[in-house]
Design a protein around this motif. Structure first.
Motif, PDB file in Angstrom:
ATOM      1  N   ALA A 132      -6.764  -2.476   6.963  1.00  0.00           N
ATOM      2  CA  ALA A 132      -6.906  -2.139   8.380  1.00  0.00           C
ATOM      3  C   ALA A 132      -5.557  -2.028   9.064  1.00  0.00           C
ATOM      4  O   ALA A 132      -5.409  -1.328  10.069  1.00  0.00           O
ATOM      5  CB  ALA A 132      -7.763  -3.196   9.077  1.00  0.00           C
ATOM      6  N   LEU A 133      -4.543  -2.724   8.527  1.00  0.00           N
ATOM      7  CA  LEU A 133      -3.216  -2.725   9.155  1.00  0.00           C
ATOM      8  C   LEU A 133      -2.278  -1.665   8.584  1.00  0.00           C
ATOM      9  O   LEU A 133      -1.122  -1.565   9.009  1.00  0.00           O
ATOM     10  CB  LEU A 133      -2.585  -4.120   9.024  1.00  0.00           C
ATOM     11  CG  LEU A 133      -3.268  -5.222   9.847  1.00  0.00           C
ATOM     12  CD1 LEU A 133      -2.647  -6.578   9.543  1.00  0.00           C
ATOM     13  CD2 LEU A 133      -3.202  -4.924  11.346  1.00  0.00           C
ATOM     14  N   GLU A 134      -2.780  -0.869   7.618  1.00  0.00           N
ATOM     15  CA  GLU A 134      -1.959   0.250   7.106  1.00  0.00           C
ATOM     16  C   GLU A 134      -1.726   1.237   8.259  1.00  0.00           C
ATOM     17  O   GLU A 134      -2.589   1.414   9.120  1.00  0.00           O
ATOM     18  CB  GLU A 134      -2.693   0.971   5.968  1.00  0.00           C
ATOM     19  CG  GLU A 134      -2.861   0.147   4.697  1.00  0.00           C
ATOM     20  CD  GLU A 134      -1.532  -0.115   3.993  1.00  0.00           C
ATOM     21  OE1 GLU A 134      -0.619   0.743   4.104  1.00  0.00           O
ATOM     22  OE2 GLU A 134      -1.399  -1.181   3.352  1.00  0.00           O
ATOM     23  N   PRO A 135      -0.565   1.903   8.241  1.00  0.00           N
ATOM     24  CA  PRO A 135      -0.262   2.806   9.357  1.00  0.00           C
ATOM     25  C   PRO A 135      -1.320   3.905   9.560  1.00  0.00           C
ATOM     26  O   PRO A 135      -1.635   4.262  10.685  1.00  0.00           O
ATOM     27  CB  PRO A 135       1.078   3.436   8.957  1.00  0.00           C
ATOM     28  CG  PRO A 135       1.658   2.515   7.933  1.00  0.00           C
ATOM     29  CD  PRO A 135       0.518   1.809   7.263  1.00  0.00           C
ATOM     30  N   ASP A 136      -1.875   4.404   8.446  1.00  0.00           N
ATOM     31  CA  ASP A 136      -2.821   5.513   8.580  1.00  0.00           C
ATOM     32  C   ASP A 136      -4.286   5.048   8.524  1.00  0.00           C
ATOM     33  O   ASP A 136      -5.189   5.841   8.280  1.00  0.00           O
ATOM     34  CB  ASP A 136      -2.569   6.556   7.484  1.00  0.00           C
ATOM     35  CG  ASP A 136      -2.649   5.928   6.094  1.00  0.00           C
ATOM     36  OD1 ASP A 136      -2.726   4.666   6.008  1.00  0.00           O
ATOM     37  OD2 ASP A 136      -2.645   6.678   5.095  1.00  0.00           O
TER      38      ASP A 136
END
Lengths: 803, 163
Positions: free
Chosen positions: A149-153
Motif C-alpha cells: 500500500a505504501l509503494e509509490p504507484d
C-alpha cells in the motif's frame, strides 16, 4: 432472648465486602433465561433492518436498483448513501479523527462494506429484500498488504482524502499513509545501539484477529416523533459516548437522546465503536417514525465490525555481553484497513503501545508506528486489552527471549537481570510512563518454585538428547506489565471528553442502597463487585446494594468499560462517592450520639463513641436519621456523586509459564501446563478474578494457537464463520492454574489495578515463547502466530525434525 | 408464505400455533412465543447458544424448522426449573461461577441437562467432549466443567434420596 452479639469479624463477614468470593448477583436472571439482551427487545410496531453489503473489496458503485426490493410486500424502505446525503449522514467521524462511510458513497473499500439498507416488517422479508437490491460495481485493483500500500504507484484507496497532506495525527507522506506516531528518545536510543556490544533484531507479525463475542452487534432504535425523543437499545461498551455522538450526528438534543446498553453478551473491544448499522437503524427510525431493530449475523460481525492487531513489527535490542539491556527500538507498520476507526484515546493513534519497554529497566528507547490504509474492514480495537498493550507486551517479551537465545542465557535469568526492582517504584520509563508499583522478582521466584523450573529444564534437556522421543518440549515464560485504567484526562480523552468515570450512590431510609455507574458490565460481574466496594466502605451488606449501569437517562456520565478501566477508574469513583457519604454519616452520628465527630471511631458498619462499645449508631440507623432528623444546617438525605479523574494509569503485572509438547510427526501441540500468577493489586472478589483469568487465558490461547483472518489477493476474507474462525471448545481448552501476589496501587483509593485483560495480554506471548522454545535447540528464535498444527508441522519439516 | 398449524408440547404445555413453513425454531420460540432464553450466536449450528431439548435430544434451534417440531416435546431453559425450584444444573452453574456474560448459558444448561441424563457419572474428559457443541467466550470452560461435575453429584444424591 436477645440475639447473640456479633463480633466485628462476624459483622464484617456478613457484609460480603471486598475480598469475599461472593456469588454473582446477575446470575439469577441468566440461568433462568431471563437476561435481556438487545435482540430480546420487542416493541409495538417494530420493523427490521438488514444490510446490503459489497461482494468486492475495492470498486466503484455504478448503479443501485431498488425497485425489485421495494416491490416485495412488507418492505418499507431501501436507503443508500444518496438518501443519507441530504442529512449529511453518509459519512461519520471515527474515534480516531478519520471519517468512515455509513453507506458506501460511490466507492466500496472492503468486502462486506455497507452499501444499502432495507427496512421491512420482519427479518425474513428484510433478508429476502437485500437479495433483490441490484448493485453494479466496477472493480478496482485491491491492496491487501500494507507494505504494498505504501509503494509509490499503489492504487489510491481513499479518494476522499486526496491532496490532504495533514491528517488527524500529523503529516501524511503518501496517499495510503494515515499517520506516523513516535515516542521515546530516538537520539538516545540510537546512541545506545551505536556503542552496544550486542544487538539483536527480529521481525514479527501480530496477525489480524477478531474479538468475536458470542453475541453479535445490534440495536433497537425508537424515535418518538411527537416528543422528539430518541431511545436506542444498543450493544455498546460505552453508551454515554454514543449518546454524545448520536446527538452530534442527528441534531437531536443530547437531553432527548437515551442510549441503553442492556445485558451485553460479551464485548472484548468489539462493542466500543459506532458502526454504520447503528446509525442506519437510528436514521430509519427517525425517517419512518417507527422502532427499527438491527441484529447482525456472525458473518457480518467477523467481516465488518472492528478487528484487532494486524501489527507488522521490527524490534531491536541493544545489550551488554552479560545480558543487561541498554536500548530498545521498535518500528511498526499498522494495517488499519479502509478507515482509521481505532478506539484509542484521541492523542494516541497507536494507543499505549509505548508500554513496550515492559517490566524492564531500559535506559533508552524509541518506537515509531506508521498507520496504513488497505482494502480491509476498519478497526484496530483493543481486543481484551488496554489500547495496543497486547502488541507491546508481545513485542518486548519476544525480543527478550531472542536476546536470551543470542547470549545463551536462561529466560528467567535474563528477566531477573533486567527487571525494574521493587525499590525503583514509582518508576519513570524511557517512554515517559510512571509505573505505580510492582514486585517482579518475588512473583517470578514464586512461579519458578511452583512449577519446579529446574526440573522442567532438566526434562527438556533429556528429551532433546533422546532421538527416539516422539515430542519436542517447550517452556514459555513471560513476565509482563500492563498499563490500564485510561486515564488521566490531562492526557486521555475520547472526542474531547476526558476519560474520567463516575458513580452516584443513594442510601435509602431503611439502609439499603442503589449505585449508578458510568460503566457497563459485559460479563465482568459489576453488579456483584461494585456492591462489595460500597459494602466495605459504608458497612451496608452487599446483598441490599443495587448496582445499575448502561442507561444514559439514569446513570451519571462515564466513558464505559474497555481497557480494564472499570475497577481502576469507576471502582475509584465508587470509593470516593462512598467516602463523601461516610463523612456526612459521621456528622449525623455525632449529632445522634451527642458527641463531637472527633470522639467517634468507625468499626465495620457503625460509628462508636470512643471507649464505649455500647454507644454506637449503625449505618442503617444513620440512614433513617438522615431522612428524619438531620442535624441543623445539614441537608436531609444521604447520597453522593463522584467523578473520578485518575492521577495516573495502573500497572498490573503477571508471570506466566507454559509447558507445551509438540508431536514431531503431526505438529499437534498439547499444553501440558499453564501457570498464571497475576498481581492486580487489591483483590475485590477472588472467585470472579479467577473466572476472568480463566476466560482471558482461553482467549489468549485462541489468538496464539489458531485465530487468523487471511485474505486472498482479491480481498476476500477466507474464513468469516465459526466453521473457519477458531473459537476453542471445552475439548481444546487447557486446564489453567492460577496464583497471585498483591502489590496495591499507591494512587488508587482502594489499591486495585484491574485484572480481566491481563490473562489475554500475558498469555499470548507465553504460548509463542513455549512453541519457539521447543525449536530453540535448532537455532529458531521466532515463529509467527497462529501456531496451528499445520503451521507447526511445516516448521518441523523446514527444520528437518525426524520422528 | 404458506402457513402451517404446529402442535407441540412446549415446556409442559400443549400449544397450537400458526407458523410460516420457513420459520426457524429459534425465531419461533423467541419472537412468537416470547421465550428469549435461547440465543442466536452464529446461525450455523456452531455455537450452541440456541440449544433446546426436543424429544430427549439436544437440538440447535437455529438450524431446525419450527414445523419439524409438530408433535414433539420441546423444552427450553425457561422450562428447566420445576415448581419454583431451580434445576440442579442451574444451581451448580450459579455456585461454581460457570457463567459470565450469560449469553451461552441457556444453551450450556440445556446441553448439560441432557448430557447428564445420557451420562450420569461422567469423567472430566467426557464432560468436555459432551459440551463441545457449545461455545463460551468468557469462562474458559473450567468452571463450567466444575458446575457439571457438581450437578452430577446433586442429581445422584437426589436419585438416591428418592430410590
Amino acid at each position: 432472648m436477645n440475639a447473640p452479639v456479633k463480633t466485628p469479624e462476624e459483622r464484617k463477614a456478613d457484609l460480603q465486602g471486598m475480598g469475599d468470593s461472593r456469588l454473582r448477583k446477575e446470575d439469577a436472571r441468566f440461568i433462568q433465561g431471563k437476561g435481556q439482551y438487545c435482540d430480546d427487545i420487542k416493541l409495538p410496531g417494530m420493523l427490521h433492518m438488514d444490510i446490503v453489503r459489497s461482494p468486492v473489496a475495492h470498486g466503484r458503485i455504478k448503479r443501485i436498483n431498488k425497485e425489485e426490493a421495494l416491490a416485495i410486500p412488507g418492505v418499507h424502505a431501501v436507503l443508500t448513501a444518496d438518501d443519507l446525503k441530504p442529512l449529511n449522514l453518509h459519512w461519520m467521524p471515527t474515534l480516531a479523527g478519520d471519517v468512515a462511510a455509513v453507506l458506501a458513497d460511490e466507492k466500496v473499500h472492503f468486502q462486506m462494506q455497507e452499501v444499502a439498507i432495507v427496512i421491512a416488517d420482519d427479518r425474513y422479508i428484510a433478508a429476502d429484500a437485500i437479495e433483490a437490491v441490484e448493485v453494479e460495481y466496477e472493480e478496482l485493483p485491491v491492496v491487501i498488504d500494507p507494505y504494498a500500500a505504501l509503494e509509490p504507484d499503489a492504487p489510491v484507496l481513499r479518494e476522499d482524502l486526496q491532496g490532504k497532506t495533514e491528517g488527524a495525527h500529523g503529516p501524511r507522506d503518501h496517499h495510503n499513509h494515515i499517520f506516523t506516531w513516535e515516542a521515546g528518545d530516538k537520539t538516545a536510543a540510537d546512541a545506545a545501539f551505536d556503542h552496544a556490544p550486542v544487538t539483536v533484531s527480529q521481525h514479527m507479525h501480530y496477525p489480524r484477529v477478531h474479538p468475536c463475542p458470542l453475541e453479535t452487534c445490534g440495536c433497537v432504535a425508537s424515535f418518538d416523533p411527537i416528543k422528539g425523543e430518541l431511545t436506542t437499545w444498543m450493544t455498546s461498551q460505552a453508551p454515554h459516548v454514543v449518546r454524545t455522538v448520536v446527538s452530534m450526528l442527528s441534531g437531536v438534543p443530547e437531553s432527548k437522546v437515551r442510549i441503553i446498553s442492556p445485558d451485553i453478551g460479551g464485548g472484548f473491544g468489539n462493542k466500543v465503536g459506532i458502526y454504520p448499522g447503528y446509525v442506519c437503524a437510528i436514521v430509519a427510525s427517525i425517517v419512518l417514525g417507527r422502532p427499527v431493530k438491527w441484529s447482525e449475523d456472525r458473518v457480518e460481525n467477523i467481516s465488518s465490525t472492528a478487528f484487532a492487531r494486524d501489527y507488522h513489527m521490527d524490534g531491536h535490542l541493544a545489550a551488554t555481553e552479560d545480558g543487561k539491556i541498554l536500548g530498545l527500538k521498535v518500528d511498526v507498520i499498522a494495517d488499519h484497513g479502509a478507515f482509521d476507526a481505532c478506539a484509542d484515546p484521541t492523542k494516541f493513534p497507536a494507543g499505549l503501545f509505548h508500554i513496550c519497554s515492559g517490566s524492564y529497566d531500559i535506559p533508552a528507547a524509541h518506537c515509531s508506528v506508521k498507520g496504513v490504509y488497505t482494502n480491509k474492514a476498519p478497526g484496530g480495537v483493543a481486543y481484551r486489552c488496554s489500547f495496543r498493550v497486547t502488541e507491546a507486551v508481545y513485542l518486548i517479551e519476544r525480543m527478550v527471549d531472542v536476546l536470551a537465545q543470542k547470549l545463551n542465557m536462561d529466560k528467567a535469568e535474563i528477566r531477573r537481570k533486567n527487571f525494574i526492582r521493587k525499590d525503583q517504584f514509582p518508576y519513570n520509563s524511557a517512554f515517559g510512563f510512571e509505573y505505580d508499583s510492582g514486585d517482579y522478582h518475588t512473583a517470578l521466584e514464586k512461579v519458578l518454585d511452583a512449577v519446579d523450573y529446574k526440573a522442567l529444564r532438566a526434562e527438556q534437556e533429556q528429551k532433546r538428547a533422546d532421538p527416539n522421543c516422539p515430542t519436542l518440549m517447550g517452556i514459555g515464560l513471560v513476565t509482563f506489565t500492563e498499563v490500564v485504567g485510561a486515564g488521566p484526562s490531562k492526557t486521555c480523552d475520547i472526542l474531547g471528553v476526558g476519560m474520567f468515570d463516575s458513580c452516584e450512590i443513594r442510601i435509602h431510609p431503611t439502609g439499603s442502597a442503589i449505585a449508578r455507574m458510568g460503566t457497563i458490565t459485559q460479563g465482568q460481574g459489576h453488579q456483584t463487585t461494585y456492591a462489595q466496594i460500597i459494602a466495605s466502605e459504608l458497612g451496608i451488606p452487599s446483598e441490599v446494594i443495587q448496582v445499575e449501569e448502561g442507561d444514559t437517562s439514569t446513570a451519571p456520565y462515564g466513558l464505559g468499560t474497555y481497557g480494564s478501566r472499570s475497577t481502576p477508574v469507576a471502582g475509584a469513583a465508587i470509593a470516593m462517592a462512598a467516602r463523601k457519604i461516610h463523612a456526612k454519616a459521621k456528622k449525623i452520628a455525632a449529632h445522634l450520639l451527642e458527641v463531637s465527630e472527633a470522639d467517634l471511631d468507625w468499626e465495620v458498619d457503625r460509628f462508636k463513641v470512643r471507649g464505649n462499645d455500647e454507644q454506637f449508631k449503625t449505618m442503617a440507623d444513620i440512614a433513617f436519621a438522615a431522612y428524619q432528623q438531620p442535624p441543623e444546617g445539614l441537608e436531609p438525605g444521604l447520597e453522593a456523586v463522584h467523578y473520578y479523574d485518575p492521577p495516573n494509569f495502573t500497572y498490573p503485572f503477571g508471570i506466566y509459564l507454559c509447558v507445551v509438547d509438540i508431536d514431531k510427526g503431526t505438529g499437534e501441540s498439547s499444553i501440558r501446563r499453564f501457570y498464571a500468577l497475576d498481581d492486580c493489586g487489591t483483590r475485590i472478589n477472588p472467585m470472579i478474578i479467577d473466572g476472568q483469568i480463566h476466560g482471558g487465558l482461553t482467549e489468549g490461547f485462541a489468538v496464539a494457537m489458531g485465530q487468523q483472518m487471511p485474505f486472498d489477493e482479491q480481498g476476500n476474507l477466507l474464513g468469516n464463520t465459526l466453521m473457519d474462525y477458531f473459537l476453542p471448545t471445552a475439548v481444546e481448552t487447557p486446564t489453567w492454574e492460577t496464583d497471585y501476589t498483591v502489590t496495591p496501587s499507591p494512587h488508587h483509593p482502594i489499591g486495585a489495578k484491574g485484572v480481566a485483560e491481563s490473562p489475554h495480554v500475558g498469555s499470548i506471548p507465553t504460548f509463542t515463547s513455549a512453541v519457539v522454545d521447543a525449536f530453540a535447540h535448532l537455532g529458531v528464535t521466532h515463529i509467527d502466530m497462529p501456531h496451528t498444527s499445520y503451521r507447526i508441522w511445516k516448521k518441523l519439516k523446514e527444520e528437518g525434525v525426524q520422528l | 408464505m404458506a402457513k402451517q398449524i404446529v402442535k407441540m408440547t412446549l415446556n409442559g404445555q400443549q400449544i397450537e400455533q400458526l407458523v410460516d413453513s420457513r420459520t426457524l425454531l429459534v425465531h419461533f420460540l423467541r419472537e412468537q412465543m416470547n421465550l428469549t432464553g435461547a440465543h442466536i450466536g452464529c446461525e450455523t449450528s456452531h455455537c450452541g447458544a440456541c440449544t433446546v431439548d426436543i424429544d430427549g435430544e439436544s437440538v440447535k434451534a437455529c438450524t431446525h424448522l419450527a414445523v419439524q417440531c409438530d408433535g414433539s416435546d420441546v423444552k427450553t431453559v425457561e422450562g428447566l426449573a420445576e415448581a419454583g425450584a431451580l434445576h440442579a444444573v442451574q444451581e451448580a452453574f450459579y455456585e461454581e461461577h460457570g457463567l459470565q456474560c450469560g449469553f451461552c448459558t441457556p444453551g450450556m444448561l440445556m446441553r448439560s441437562y441432557r448430557f447428564l441424563q445420557e451420562n450420569p457419572n461422567p469423567t472430566e474428559d467426557e464432560i468436555r467432549l459432551g459440551l463441545s457443541g457449545n461455545l463460551c467466550r468468557c469462562t474458559g470452560y473450567q468452571n463450567i466443567v466444575k458446575a457439571v461435575q457438581s450437578a452430577a453429584i446433586k442429581l445422584q444424591q437426589k436419585e438416591s434420596a428418592t430410590a
